[in-house]
Design a protein around this motif. Sequence first.
Motif, short mmCIF file in Angstrom:
data_model
loop_
_atom_site.label_atom_id
_atom_site.label_comp_id
_atom_site.label_asym_id
_atom_site.label_seq_id
_atom_site.Cartn_x
_atom_site.Cartn_y
_atom_site.Cartn_z
N GLN A 200 0.85 -1.19 0.00
CA GLN A 200 0.00 0.00 0.00
C GLN A 200 0.88 1.24 0.00
N ARG A 201 0.83 1.99 -1.09
CA ARG A 201 1.58 3.23 -1.20
C ARG A 201 0.67 4.42 -0.88
N ASP A 202 1.28 5.55 -0.60
CA ASP A 202 0.49 6.77 -0.38
C ASP A 202 -0.33 7.10 -1.62
N GLU A 203 0.24 6.84 -2.80
CA GLU A 203 -0.48 7.13 -4.04
C GLU A 203 -1.74 6.28 -4.17
N ASP A 204 -1.68 5.02 -3.70
CA ASP A 204 -2.87 4.16 -3.74
C ASP A 204 -3.99 4.76 -2.89
N ALA A 205 -3.63 5.26 -1.72
CA ALA A 205 -4.64 5.87 -0.85
C ALA A 205 -5.22 7.13 -1.50
N THR A 206 -4.37 7.90 -2.18
CA THR A 206 -4.85 9.10 -2.87
C THR A 206 -5.85 8.75 -3.96
N LEU A 207 -5.54 7.72 -4.75
CA LEU A 207 -6.43 7.32 -5.84
C LEU A 207 -7.77 6.82 -5.33
N LYS A 208 -7.75 6.13 -4.19
CA LYS A 208 -9.00 5.60 -3.64
C LYS A 208 -9.95 6.71 -3.19
N ALA A 209 -9.42 7.90 -2.94
CA ALA A 209 -10.27 9.01 -2.51
C ALA A 209 -11.20 9.47 -3.63
N ALA A 210 -10.79 9.24 -4.90
CA ALA A 210 -11.62 9.56 -6.07
C ALA A 210 -12.07 11.02 -6.09
N ASP A 211 -11.20 11.94 -5.65
CA ASP A 211 -11.52 13.36 -5.66
C ASP A 211 -10.68 14.06 -6.73
N GLY A 212 -10.63 15.39 -6.66
CA GLY A 212 -9.87 16.13 -7.65
C GLY A 212 -8.39 15.80 -7.64
N GLU A 213 -7.81 15.63 -6.47
CA GLU A 213 -6.40 15.27 -6.37
C GLU A 213 -6.16 13.89 -6.99
N ALA A 214 -7.09 12.97 -6.77
CA ALA A 214 -6.95 11.62 -7.34
C ALA A 214 -6.99 11.67 -8.85
N ARG A 215 -7.91 12.47 -9.43
CA ARG A 215 -8.01 12.56 -10.88
C ARG A 215 -6.76 13.19 -11.48
N ALA A 216 -6.22 14.21 -10.82
CA ALA A 216 -5.00 14.84 -11.32
C ALA A 216 -3.83 13.86 -11.31
N LEU A 217 -3.70 13.10 -10.23
CA LEU A 217 -2.63 12.10 -10.15
C LEU A 217 -2.81 11.02 -11.22
N ALA A 218 -4.06 10.58 -11.41
CA ALA A 218 -4.33 9.54 -12.42
C ALA A 218 -3.99 10.03 -13.82
N GLN A 219 -4.34 11.28 -14.13
CA GLN A 219 -4.06 11.81 -15.47
C GLN A 219 -2.56 11.91 -15.75
N VAL A 220 -1.81 12.44 -14.78
CA VAL A 220 -0.36 12.57 -14.97
C VAL A 220 0.29 11.18 -15.06
N THR A 221 -0.14 10.27 -14.19
CA THR A 221 0.45 8.92 -14.17
C THR A 221 0.21 8.19 -15.49
N LEU A 222 -1.02 8.20 -15.97
CA LEU A 222 -1.34 7.50 -17.21
C LEU A 222 -0.64 8.16 -18.41
N ARG A 223 -0.52 9.47 -18.39
CA ARG A 223 0.16 10.16 -19.49
C ARG A 223 1.62 9.72 -19.58
N LEU A 224 2.29 9.65 -18.44
CA LEU A 224 3.69 9.23 -18.43
C LEU A 224 3.84 7.74 -18.73
N CYS A 225 2.91 6.92 -18.23
CA CYS A 225 2.97 5.48 -18.52
C CYS A 225 2.84 5.23 -20.02
N ARG A 226 1.91 5.92 -20.67
CA ARG A 226 1.71 5.73 -22.12
C ARG A 226 2.94 6.21 -22.90
N ALA A 227 3.50 7.34 -22.47
CA ALA A 227 4.62 7.92 -23.22
C ALA A 227 5.91 7.12 -23.05
N LEU A 228 6.13 6.56 -21.85
CA LEU A 228 7.42 5.96 -21.53
C LEU A 228 7.38 4.44 -21.43
#
Length: 283
Positions: A200-228
């Motif tokens: 369990q990482r801090d990022e996992d807990a952030t994503l589970k909150a499903a709020d604005g911070e979670a969406r921002a983290l998800a967007q940046v993470t997926l963008r970098l995962c796709r690119a790299l």
Amino acid sequence: MTEVPASSRWETADIQVDGRDYRVHLGGPGGAGEVEASTGARIRLRRWRFDEHLRALDRHAWADGAGLQFDAGGFAQDVLRDSGVPDALFDELAPVALWWATGGAAPRGPEAEADGWVRAGAVRARLRPWTFSERAKALGSSMTSQPDGAKELSLERYLRAMLAASVVALEPPGVELAALDGASAALLLDAVVSLNDAGQRDEDATLKAADGEARALAQVTLRLCRALGWTPSQVWAAPAAEIDRLMVLLQLTEAPPPAPAPAARPPRLSEYPDAVVIQVEDG
């Protein structure tokens, strides 16, 4: 229960488990051990085996809303019954039974080695993480429907499937999982579960909150995962300054999104070629 006289072939040790002192004798035939009870008898503990270990886990470990639960007392009683220990000694010997089943005096581990190999008690094993598909299949085949419609997980079937997927090779050559002693099985299970548990990482807990911070983290993470071609864990573990540089590079090199088309407006009546426009003026 088997009571045997003292013998020079045994190695004697004084141990403390859960604040209780015991004198144990190790190195008996077939990997047996003995513990001195308060009655003065030496109680034989026979070698705890792989199959018994998994079956006992299936009976005494379960998951509920509060997480994974474990009935340590019930597990210890299974270990003692396996050795024929009378019920009257269960409370006294339960702590040392757990100590015996999970390795006893064996070196603690598992010990990681090179190229995916680990040392787990009497064996070496080469491990790999199981895939998402393998885990899903194991979970599906380990669920049993109850009369009330609820689903119950067979931990034994699930762990066997995990071991089958993740244990690539065992040494010494020819050894099989079913032949392992309980101590080696416990160490091997520890290694395999740790390998397949992302934690369990801090990022996992952030994503589970499903709020604005979670969406921002998800967007940046997926963008970098796709690119790299990275995994989320690789993105999250990268230095923050490097992530900032990568985001700037992506903004400079990625094609901008197409401009939205102008919204169409309904045509005016005067724009139709056959239309007759009558203008009415005051006066």
